[in-house]
Scaffold this motif. Structure first.
Motif: not given
Length: 244
Positions: A194, A196, A230-231, A233
């Motif tokens: 994971e 940003t 803002d992620h 994965s």
């Protein structure tokens, strides 16, 4: 050709050379797995005998490593994958759980040296060390080379793809099969990475202008981007195989 097999801890002067030769064959995002960051120092402390390099006239041309863990031999008791193997191995060792299995975690061949059977030599050396240590099983969360070309296909489907000779379509799976390994089951959450959006853009060299699932070079599945959070994965699927 005769290659020298050395334990990494016995030749620390080759660390930089090995890092340069072997790191470049992996995608950058692989090095940002938080589970690996948490446990890798303890792996090196506890299990240095299973961390080796293959040398050709003093030059590192291949390497591989594994971790010992407890496994009851059933598919149901397999770790989640790479991350799960690290956790079970390190925590089991620190809790006094006797291992019976070596999980080969990675093997790599330096650029320009692929195709010469070096990966098979690394796997064989690790299997021999497992036997010498009294471990009765050897497993591996395999990262299929060809899966990067099919990130939208499930690992369960990919695992069934065979050539006319009965061997798998994927060359890395075939390397294991030619050493006698068999497919056990997909590891659907082998690694969880994971970061940003900016980190994922840095790791991949791509722009992610909107939320959604993206095909990323050298990834085995898509990367999910959520710009509002803002992620990004990524759940890396691997394929468990058994050597012994």
């Amino acid at each position: 050709m005769v290659y020298e097999v050395v334990t990494c801890s016995d030749a620390p002067e080759l660390d930089e050379q090995a890092g340069t030769a072997l790191r470049e064959v992996w995608p950058e995002f692989i090095f940002h797995d938080p589970t690996s960051r948490t446990y890798i120092d303890r792996v090196q402390q506890h299990f240095s005998r299973f961390d080796l390099w293959l040398l050709d006239d003093g030059e590192v041309v291949a390497g591989g490593w594994g971790v010992p863990l407890r496994w009851d031999g059933t598919v149901e008791d397999l770790p989640d994958g790479y991350d799960g193997g690290l956790v079970r191995s390190v925590e089991g060792h620190e809790q006094g759980v006797a291992p019976n299995t070596l999980s080969i975690m990675a093997a790599a061949v330096a650029s320009g040296r692929q195709g010469g059977g070096l990966a098979g030599r690394v796997l064989t050396a690790l299997r021999e060390r497992a036997t010498d240590a009294g471990l009765t099983s050897v497993i591996c969360p395999v990262r299929p080379t060809l899966k990067t070309s099919y990130p939208l296909q499930s690992m369960a489907d990919f695992a069934t793809w065979q050539r006319g000779d009965g061997l798998h379509l994927d060359p890395w799976i075939r390397t294991h099969q030619r050493l006698g390994a068999t497919v056990l089951a997909p590891a659907l959450r082998s690694m969880v990475i994971e970061g940003t959006v900016a980190e994922w853009e840095s790791w991949t060299g791509l722009a992610f202008p909107q939320s959604g699932d993206y095909v990323v070079p050298q990834a085995l599945a898509t990367v999910h981007i959520d710009r509002d959070a803002d992620h990004g994965s990524y759940l890396e699927p691997n394929l468990w195989m058994r050597h012994l």
